[in-house]
Motif scaffolding. Structure first.
Motif, PDB file in Angstrom:
ATOM      1  N   ASN A  14       0.819  -1.210   0.000  1.00 53.56           N
ATOM      2  CA  ASN A  14       0.000   0.000   0.000  1.00 53.56           C
ATOM      3  C   ASN A  14       0.855   1.264   0.000  1.00 53.56           C
ATOM      4  O   ASN A  14       0.465   2.273  -0.587  1.00 53.56           O
ATOM      5  CB  ASN A  14      -0.956  -0.009   1.189  1.00 53.56           C
ATOM      6  CG  ASN A  14      -1.992  -1.108   1.063  1.00 53.56           C
ATOM      7  OD1 ASN A  14      -2.265  -1.592  -0.036  1.00 53.56           O
ATOM      8  ND2 ASN A  14      -2.560  -1.524   2.173  1.00 53.56           N
ATOM      9  N   ASN A  15       2.011   1.225   0.657  1.00 52.62           N
ATOM     10  CA  ASN A  15       2.913   2.376   0.618  1.00 52.62           C
ATOM     11  C   ASN A  15       3.436   2.606  -0.794  1.00 52.62           C
ATOM     12  O   ASN A  15       3.616   3.747  -1.221  1.00 52.62           O
ATOM     13  CB  ASN A  15       4.084   2.176   1.577  1.00 52.62           C
ATOM     14  CG  ASN A  15       3.709   2.448   3.006  1.00 52.62           C
ATOM     15  OD1 ASN A  15       2.803   3.237   3.276  1.00 52.62           O
ATOM     16  ND2 ASN A  15       4.391   1.791   3.933  1.00 52.62           N
ATOM     17  N   ARG A  16       3.696   1.545  -1.523  1.00 51.95           N
ATOM     18  CA  ARG A  16       4.154   1.677  -2.902  1.00 51.95           C
ATOM     19  C   ARG A  16       3.065   2.296  -3.775  1.00 51.95           C
ATOM     20  O   ARG A  16       3.339   3.072  -4.680  1.00 51.95           O
ATOM     21  CB  ARG A  16       4.561   0.306  -3.449  1.00 51.95           C
ATOM     22  CG  ARG A  16       5.116   0.356  -4.857  1.00 51.95           C
ATOM     23  CD  ARG A  16       5.508  -1.007  -5.371  1.00 51.95           C
ATOM     24  NE  ARG A  16       4.358  -1.874  -5.531  1.00 51.95           N
ATOM     25  CZ  ARG A  16       4.165  -3.014  -4.863  1.00 51.95           C
ATOM     26  NH1 ARG A  16       5.039  -3.417  -3.959  1.00 51.95           N
ATOM     27  NH2 ARG A  16       3.095  -3.750  -5.089  1.00 51.95           N
ATOM     28  N   ARG A  17       1.829   1.969  -3.495  1.00 53.12           N
ATOM     29  CA  ARG A  17       0.707   2.465  -4.293  1.00 53.12           C
ATOM     30  C   ARG A  17       0.198   3.832  -3.832  1.00 53.12           C
ATOM     31  O   ARG A  17      -0.778   4.335  -4.382  1.00 53.12           O
ATOM     32  CB  ARG A  17      -0.444   1.463  -4.229  1.00 53.12           C
ATOM     33  CG  ARG A  17      -0.107   0.141  -4.880  1.00 53.12           C
ATOM     34  CD  ARG A  17      -1.235  -0.835  -4.743  1.00 53.12           C
ATOM     35  NE  ARG A  17      -0.885  -2.108  -5.343  1.00 53.12           N
ATOM     36  CZ  ARG A  17      -1.620  -3.206  -5.237  1.00 53.12           C
ATOM     37  NH1 ARG A  17      -2.749  -3.188  -4.553  1.00 53.12           N
ATOM     38  NH2 ARG A  17      -1.235  -4.315  -5.810  1.00 53.12           N
ATOM     39  N   ALA A  18       0.836   4.423  -2.858  1.00 53.16           N
ATOM     40  CA  ALA A  18       0.353   5.686  -2.294  1.00 53.16           C
ATOM     41  C   ALA A  18       0.379   6.824  -3.309  1.00 53.16           C
ATOM     42  O   ALA A  18      -0.410   7.762  -3.215  1.00 53.16           O
ATOM     43  CB  ALA A  18       1.178   6.064  -1.074  1.00 53.16           C
ATOM     44  N   HIS A  19       1.266   6.753  -4.297  1.00 56.48           N
ATOM     45  CA  HIS A  19       1.408   7.839  -5.269  1.00 56.48           C
ATOM     46  C   HIS A  19       0.705   7.542  -6.586  1.00 56.48           C
ATOM     47  O   HIS A  19       0.906   8.262  -7.563  1.00 56.48           O
ATOM     48  CB  HIS A  19       2.889   8.114  -5.533  1.00 56.48           C
ATOM     49  CG  HIS A  19       3.642   8.470  -4.297  1.00 56.48           C
ATOM     50  ND1 HIS A  19       3.511   9.686  -3.672  1.00 56.48           N
ATOM     51  CD2 HIS A  19       4.511   7.764  -3.553  1.00 56.48           C
ATOM     52  CE1 HIS A  19       4.284   9.714  -2.599  1.00 56.48           C
ATOM     53  NE2 HIS A  19       4.896   8.548  -2.503  1.00 56.48           N
ATOM     54  N   ASP A  20      -0.101   6.504  -6.642  1.00 61.30           N
ATOM     55  CA  ASP A  20      -0.759   6.110  -7.887  1.00 61.30           C
ATOM     56  C   ASP A  20      -2.112   6.777  -8.101  1.00 61.30           C
ATOM     57  O   ASP A  20      -2.737   6.563  -9.131  1.00 61.30           O
ATOM     58  CB  ASP A  20      -0.954   4.592  -7.928  1.00 61.30           C
ATOM     59  CG  ASP A  20       0.368   3.856  -8.072  1.00 61.30           C
ATOM     60  OD1 ASP A  20       1.381   4.515  -8.379  1.00 61.30           O
ATOM     61  OD2 ASP A  20       0.387   2.629  -7.870  1.00 61.30           O
ATOM     62  N   ALA A  21      -2.567   7.569  -7.155  1.00 60.31           N
ATOM     63  CA  ALA A  21      -3.892   8.181  -7.266  1.00 60.31           C
ATOM     64  C   ALA A  21      -3.902   9.221  -8.383  1.00 60.31           C
ATOM     65  O   ALA A  21      -2.907   9.905  -8.638  1.00 60.31           O
ATOM     66  CB  ALA A  21      -4.282   8.837  -5.950  1.00 60.31           C
TER      67      ALA A  21
END
Length: 68
Positions: A14-21
């Motif tokens: 989830n930390n890796r995906r934090a900037h995918d928004a």
């Protein structure tokens, strides 16, 4: 083929995906016609950018019927 060495925890995933928004567009008002346009782009309604006419509109172009 890529194979992981260890299980990736939910927290790391989830930390890796934090900037995918996706980010919402931030339109600006055209200084010439007042319509909303994308920043650093030519106004789609009047064809102006930085107080200069970049793209001539179709109704302003004098089309010569004999040339076609």
């Amino acid at each position: 083929m890529a194979v992981q060495q260890n299980k990736v925890s939910k927290s790391r995933r989830n930390n890796r995906r934090a900037h995918d928004a996706l980010v919402a567009a931030n339109p600006n008002e055209c200084s010439n016609c007042g319509e909303l346009r994308r920043p650093h782009h030519v106004c789609p309604s009047c064809g102006h950018y930085d107080d200069k006419e970049i793209v001539a509109q179709a109704d302003e172009i004098d089309l010569d019927e004999d040339a076609a």
